[in-house]
Scaffold this motif. Structure first.
Motif, PDB file in Angstrom:
ATOM      1  N   HIS A  92       7.231  10.549   7.829  1.00 55.21           N
ATOM      2  CA  HIS A  92       8.291  10.094   6.576  1.00 55.21           C
ATOM      3  C   HIS A  92       8.725  11.471   6.027  1.00 55.21           C
ATOM      4  O   HIS A  92       7.991  12.159   5.425  1.00 55.21           O
ATOM      5  CB  HIS A  92       7.395   9.472   5.673  1.00 55.21           C
ATOM      6  CG  HIS A  92       7.961   8.668   4.541  1.00 55.21           C
ATOM      7  ND1 HIS A  92       8.602   9.754   3.349  1.00 55.21           N
ATOM      8  CD2 HIS A  92       8.469   7.483   4.347  1.00 55.21           C
ATOM      9  CE1 HIS A  92       8.993   8.704   2.471  1.00 55.21           C
ATOM     10  NE2 HIS A  92       9.365   7.602   3.170  1.00 55.21           N
ATOM     11  N   GLY A 116      16.760   3.041  -1.094  1.00 53.45           N
ATOM     12  CA  GLY A 116      16.414   3.190   0.474  1.00 53.45           C
ATOM     13  C   GLY A 116      17.898   2.359   1.224  1.00 53.45           C
ATOM     14  O   GLY A 116      18.695   2.152   0.390  1.00 53.45           O
ATOM     15  N   ILE A 155      -0.155  -4.836  -8.216  1.00 58.11           N
ATOM     16  CA  ILE A 155       1.307  -4.001  -8.341  1.00 58.11           C
ATOM     17  C   ILE A 155       1.714  -4.267  -9.619  1.00 58.11           C
ATOM     18  O   ILE A 155       2.192  -3.197 -10.512  1.00 58.11           O
ATOM     19  CB  ILE A 155       2.157  -4.109  -7.233  1.00 58.11           C
ATOM     20  CG1 ILE A 155       1.576  -3.338  -5.733  1.00 58.11           C
ATOM     21  CG2 ILE A 155       3.436  -3.814  -7.578  1.00 58.11           C
ATOM     22  CD1 ILE A 155       2.472  -3.713  -4.600  1.00 58.11           C
ATOM     23  N   MET A 161       1.651 -15.387  -8.141  1.00 54.24           N
ATOM     24  CA  MET A 161       2.733 -14.437  -7.780  1.00 54.24           C
ATOM     25  C   MET A 161       3.673 -14.070  -8.976  1.00 54.24           C
ATOM     26  O   MET A 161       4.344 -15.155  -9.391  1.00 54.24           O
ATOM     27  CB  MET A 161       3.502 -14.737  -6.665  1.00 54.24           C
ATOM     28  CG  MET A 161       2.792 -14.939  -5.387  1.00 54.24           C
ATOM     29  SD  MET A 161       2.198 -13.226  -4.610  1.00 54.24           S
ATOM     30  CE  MET A 161       3.569 -12.546  -3.895  1.00 54.24           C
ATOM     31  N   ALA A 185       7.363   4.698  -4.881  1.00 56.32           N
ATOM     32  CA  ALA A 185       7.019   3.407  -4.484  1.00 56.32           C
ATOM     33  C   ALA A 185       7.660   3.073  -3.207  1.00 56.32           C
ATOM     34  O   ALA A 185       8.157   2.233  -2.980  1.00 56.32           O
ATOM     35  CB  ALA A 185       7.627   2.558  -5.575  1.00 56.32           C
ATOM     36  N   GLY A 229       5.816   2.299  -0.416  1.00 54.92           N
ATOM     37  CA  GLY A 229       5.113   1.487   0.511  1.00 54.92           C
ATOM     38  C   GLY A 229       4.242   2.108   1.491  1.00 54.92           C
ATOM     39  O   GLY A 229       3.990   3.271   1.310  1.00 54.92           O
TER      40      GLY A 229
HETATM   41  C1  LIG Z   1       3.706  -8.827   6.086  1.00 57.39           C
HETATM   42  C2  LIG Z   1       3.189  -8.818   4.433  1.00 57.39           C
HETATM   43  C3  LIG Z   1       2.797  -9.791   3.801  1.00 57.39           C
HETATM   44  C4  LIG Z   1       2.466  -9.645   2.598  1.00 57.39           C
HETATM   45  N1  LIG Z   1       2.091 -10.613   1.806  1.00 57.39           N
HETATM   46  C5  LIG Z   1       1.821 -10.561   0.254  1.00 57.39           C
HETATM   47  C6  LIG Z   1       1.674 -11.902  -0.164  1.00 57.39           C
HETATM   48  O1  LIG Z   1       1.677 -12.921   0.189  1.00 57.39           O
HETATM   49  N2  LIG Z   1       1.182 -11.802  -1.531  1.00 57.39           N
HETATM   50  C7  LIG Z   1       1.104 -10.353  -2.061  1.00 57.39           C
HETATM   51  O2  LIG Z   1       0.541 -10.578  -3.293  1.00 57.39           O
HETATM   52  N3  LIG Z   1       1.040  -9.184  -1.191  1.00 57.39           N
HETATM   53  C8  LIG Z   1       1.680  -9.427   0.062  1.00 57.39           C
HETATM   54  N4  LIG Z   1       1.581  -8.545   0.708  1.00 57.39           N
HETATM   55  C9  LIG Z   1       1.419  -7.078   0.011  1.00 57.39           C
HETATM   56  C10 LIG Z   1       2.637  -6.250  -0.087  1.00 57.39           C
HETATM   57  O3  LIG Z   1       2.378  -4.838   0.159  1.00 57.39           O
HETATM   58  C11 LIG Z   1       3.188  -6.137  -1.610  1.00 57.39           C
HETATM   59  O4  LIG Z   1       3.150  -7.608  -2.027  1.00 57.39           O
HETATM   60  C12 LIG Z   1       4.473  -5.561  -1.804  1.00 57.39           C
HETATM   61  O5  LIG Z   1       5.435  -6.291  -1.027  1.00 57.39           O
HETATM   62  C13 LIG Z   1       4.332  -3.987  -1.496  1.00 57.39           C
HETATM   63  O6  LIG Z   1       5.585  -3.495  -1.929  1.00 57.39           O
HETATM   64  P1  LIG Z   1       5.960  -1.984  -1.773  1.00 57.39           P
HETATM   65  O7  LIG Z   1       7.356  -1.729  -2.435  1.00 57.39           O
HETATM   66  O8  LIG Z   1       4.853  -1.105  -2.121  1.00 57.39           O
HETATM   67  O9  LIG Z   1       6.091  -1.602  -0.311  1.00 57.39           O
HETATM   68  P2  LIG Z   1       7.340  -1.974   0.715  1.00 57.39           P
HETATM   69  O10 LIG Z   1       7.548  -3.606   0.824  1.00 57.39           O
HETATM   70  O11 LIG Z   1       7.008  -1.069   2.066  1.00 57.39           O
HETATM   71  O12 LIG Z   1       8.557  -1.236   0.307  1.00 57.39           O
HETATM   72  C14 LIG Z   1       8.797   0.167   0.112  1.00 57.39           C
HETATM   73  C15 LIG Z   1      10.365   0.437   0.029  1.00 57.39           C
HETATM   74  O13 LIG Z   1      10.453   1.872   0.052  1.00 57.39           O
HETATM   75  C16 LIG Z   1      11.627   2.322   0.961  1.00 57.39           C
HETATM   76  N5  LIG Z   1      11.450   3.944   1.015  1.00 57.39           N
HETATM   77  C17 LIG Z   1      10.502   4.393   1.745  1.00 57.39           C
HETATM   78  N6  LIG Z   1      10.854   5.648   1.743  1.00 57.39           N
HETATM   79  C18 LIG Z   1      12.035   5.990   0.713  1.00 57.39           C
HETATM   80  C19 LIG Z   1      12.487   6.967   0.299  1.00 57.39           C
HETATM   81  N7  LIG Z   1      12.191   8.227   0.705  1.00 57.39           N
HETATM   82  N8  LIG Z   1      13.863   6.737  -0.657  1.00 57.39           N
HETATM   83  C20 LIG Z   1      14.240   5.355  -0.836  1.00 57.39           C
HETATM   84  N9  LIG Z   1      13.486   4.441  -0.409  1.00 57.39           N
HETATM   85  C21 LIG Z   1      12.335   4.611   0.387  1.00 57.39           C
HETATM   86  C22 LIG Z   1      11.202   1.478   2.217  1.00 57.39           C
HETATM   87  O14 LIG Z   1      12.248   1.365   3.069  1.00 57.39           O
HETATM   88  C23 LIG Z   1      10.868   0.076   1.501  1.00 57.39           C
HETATM   89  O15 LIG Z   1      12.128  -0.678   1.444  1.00 57.39           O
HETATM   90  C24 LIG Z   1       2.366  -8.389   1.877  1.00 57.39           C
HETATM   91  C25 LIG Z   1       2.587  -7.308   2.544  1.00 57.39           C
HETATM   92  C26 LIG Z   1       2.968  -7.405   3.948  1.00 57.39           C
HETATM   93  C27 LIG Z   1       3.177  -6.193   4.883  1.00 57.39           C
END
Ligand SMILES: Cc1cc2nc3c(=O)[nH]c(=O)nc-3n(C[C@H](O)[C@H](O)[C@H](O)COP(=O)(O)OP(=O)(O)OC[C@H]3O[C@@H](n4cnc5c(N)ncnc54)[C@H](O)[C@@H]3O)c2cc1C
Length: 467
Positions: free
Chosen positions: A379, A34, A439, A60, A150, A152
């Motif tokens: 999206h 991304g 995760i 963590m 992945a 999000g």
């Molecule tokens: C504010 C906040 C605080 C949190 N705190 C905690 C915590 O303290 N402990 C814990 O265990 N969990 C916590 N979480 C849960 C958190 O969801 C997970 O820990 C983890 O960060 C999720 O990551 P992810 O990669 O699934 O999603 P995201 O962080 O949303 O990352 C997804 C990424 O994919 C990218 N993307 C999207 N579409 C595309 C595409 N087509 N091509 C390429 N890239 C793309 C996006 O730009 C983004 O960078 C928290 C969540 C939030 C929102």
């Protein structure tokens, strides 16, 4: 062609990529990260150290191995930290990047093949001969046998009750992490939402604008509960309770079991019971019919989220102190309308009295939490996958339809060979799948599964794999 594409540069993508680097030797592992710095995603990109992890440091990690590494990493930066501490999320972002860097070095030494692609995956097409063609950016195509989504949660959509005038005026902020877009100090700020994101938004806003009046509004006006300062003793009869919950026929009976357990063990903190359910949460969700799930979402979700996803004690103290000082007001109201420009006018209906009132705000920040309604989001990649039948929206708008192992299914429920998701997209299947403990376990399981399939020689698994 046994290459794999991991799409998404957040923590889930980093976990999947790093696990595959260690385990997958049947082809190249591509990581499409991304636009942002890889590894941090939404949660760990913050530079504000008031934004704390809501999981103790000891819980963590990014990878299945090296459970203690985060504590050591944080100790090197902050001095001695304890596993029971709630540390700044920024530190965990640094840690993810360091961990992935170490996996990359090891992969290089082992002669593993991998590539990291800046830019977004914009299309994933099923090829007639099997596998997928992934378009990155404008015109770069990758041929792979498997794809791991992945990506999000989706970017927040404006609430339906916000007028186009309000949206165009610049005083309605849809991204709670972009307070820097508002240079002029607001006199009154309204945050819509009282979940974890709203808490962080207020923690930043209160310091950035020390003279601003703060209002938070949500239907129930309930903050997340706080974690205890020190870990709690587990509930002695948790196993028995979990068995009873698994045998229940719906949320109402589950609640009765929990209440009975609490009454039978008044010395036990209720938070222990909720934490002790963690290993069976996905099973409980999967055991519910569509109607029961809907019932849970309508009537119990708000209290479950507050009890299950609790905030760090320091965050709770700040919020409650501001409330006591009168600086922060919390309204349990439904937002009926947001209109105007500067100031914005919010029309609210109070939950307890049903009274309708209008308040003004110089800045309104929407902090309503995870959006997984893929059918309504903008999206680009998801829209294409849905259009082409490579993904089907979960009927309750909790991500996409998938099997328990994350393999996506088509509209008939048949598995789509080689197409997987991890993280928020799987809420419809697993419910609790967005925090790092879940995760990292999912990333490890998936990498083992794909590595085993890769070693077996077949570039593609059969349509029934993983069922
Ligand atoms: C504010 C906040 C605080 C949190 N705190 C905690 C915590 O303290 N402990 C814990 O265990 N969990 C916590 N979480 C849960 C958190 O969801 C997970 O820990 C983890 O960060 C999720 O990551 P992810 O990669 O699934 O999603 P995201 O962080 O949303 O990352 C997804 C990424 O994919 C990218 N993307 C999207 N579409 C595309 C595409 N087509 N091509 C390429 N890239 C793309 C996006 O730009 C983004 O960078 C928290 C969540 C939030 C929102």
């Amino acid at each position: 062609m046994a290459d794999i594409a991991v799409i998404g540069g957040g923590a889930a993508g980093a976990a999947a990529f790093g696990e595959l680097l260690a385990q997958y030797d049947a082809g190249t592992v591509h990581w499409i990260v991304g636009q942002q710095a890889p590894g941090r995603g939404v949660a760990y990109a913050t530079g504000d150290d008031r934004h704390l992890l809501n999981v103790r440091a000891s819980g963590m990690g990014v990878f299945h191995e090296h459970a203690e590494d985060f504590i050591q990493h944080a100790s090197r930066q902050l001095g001695q930290v304890k596993g029971t501490d709630f540390l700044p999320r920024r530190l965990f972002g640094d840690f993810i990047q360091a961990q992935v860097g170490a996996r990359i070095d090891a992969a290089r030494r082992a002669g593993r093949s991998f590539r990291i692609h800046p830019g977004s995956a914009r299309e994933v097409l099923a090829r007639a001969e099997g596998g997928y063609a992934v378009r990155v950016g404008a015109d770069r195509w990758l041929d792979v046998s498997r794809v791991v989504l992945a990506i999000g949660a989706l970017s927040q959509r404006p609430l339906r009750t916000v007028s186009t005038t309000a949206l165009a005026g610049g005083a309605y902020e849809l991204d709670p992490w972009r307070l820097d877009r508002h240079p002029k100090p607001p006199r009154r700020i309204v945050v819509i939402g009282t979940g974890l994101t709203a808490v962080d938004t207020l923690l930043s806003a209160a310091v950035r604008w020390p003279h601003a009046e703060l209002i938070a509004v949500s239907r129930h006006g309930l903050w997340p509960f706080t974690h205890s300062a020190l870990p709690l003793a587990p509930y002695a009869r948790q196993e028995e309770l979990n068995q009873a919950l698994l045998g229940s026929c719906g949320p109402a009976q589950m609640l009765r079991h929990v209440r009975r357990a609490m009454a039978d063990a008044p010395e036990t903190d209720w938070r222990s019971l909720v934490d002790g359910m963690r290993p069976i949460n996905a099973l409980l969700w999967q055991g519910m019919s569509h109607a029961r799930r809907r019932q849970f979402l309508r009537h119990a979700r708000w209290i479950w989220e507050a009890a299950r996803h609790r905030m760090a004690p320091a965050s709770g103290e700040a919020i409650h102190q501001w409330q006591e000082e009168g600086r922060l007001q919390v309204l349990a109201s439904r937002v009926l309308d947001v209109d105007g420009t500067s100031p914005l006018q919010l029309t609210l209906r109070e939950r307890a009295t049903q009274l309708v009132t209008t308040i003004e705000a110089d800045l309104v920040i929407q902090a309503t939490g995870l959006d997984t309604a893929v059918a309504y989001g903008a999206h680009e990649l998801l829209a294409q996958l849905l259009r082409d039948g490579l993904a089907v929206a979960d009927p309750l708008q909790l991500g996409v339809s998938a099997q328990a192992d994350g393999q996506l299914v088509d509209a008939r429920g048949a598995p789509l060979p080689g197409l997987y998701a991890i993280g928020s997209l799987l809420r419809g299947n697993l419910w609790e799948c967005t925090a790092m403990p879940e995760i990292r376990a999912a990333a490890h399981r998936l990498a083992v599964q794909l590595a085993t399939a890769g070693r077996a020689g077949g570039p593609r698994e059969s349509a029934s794999e993983g069922s």
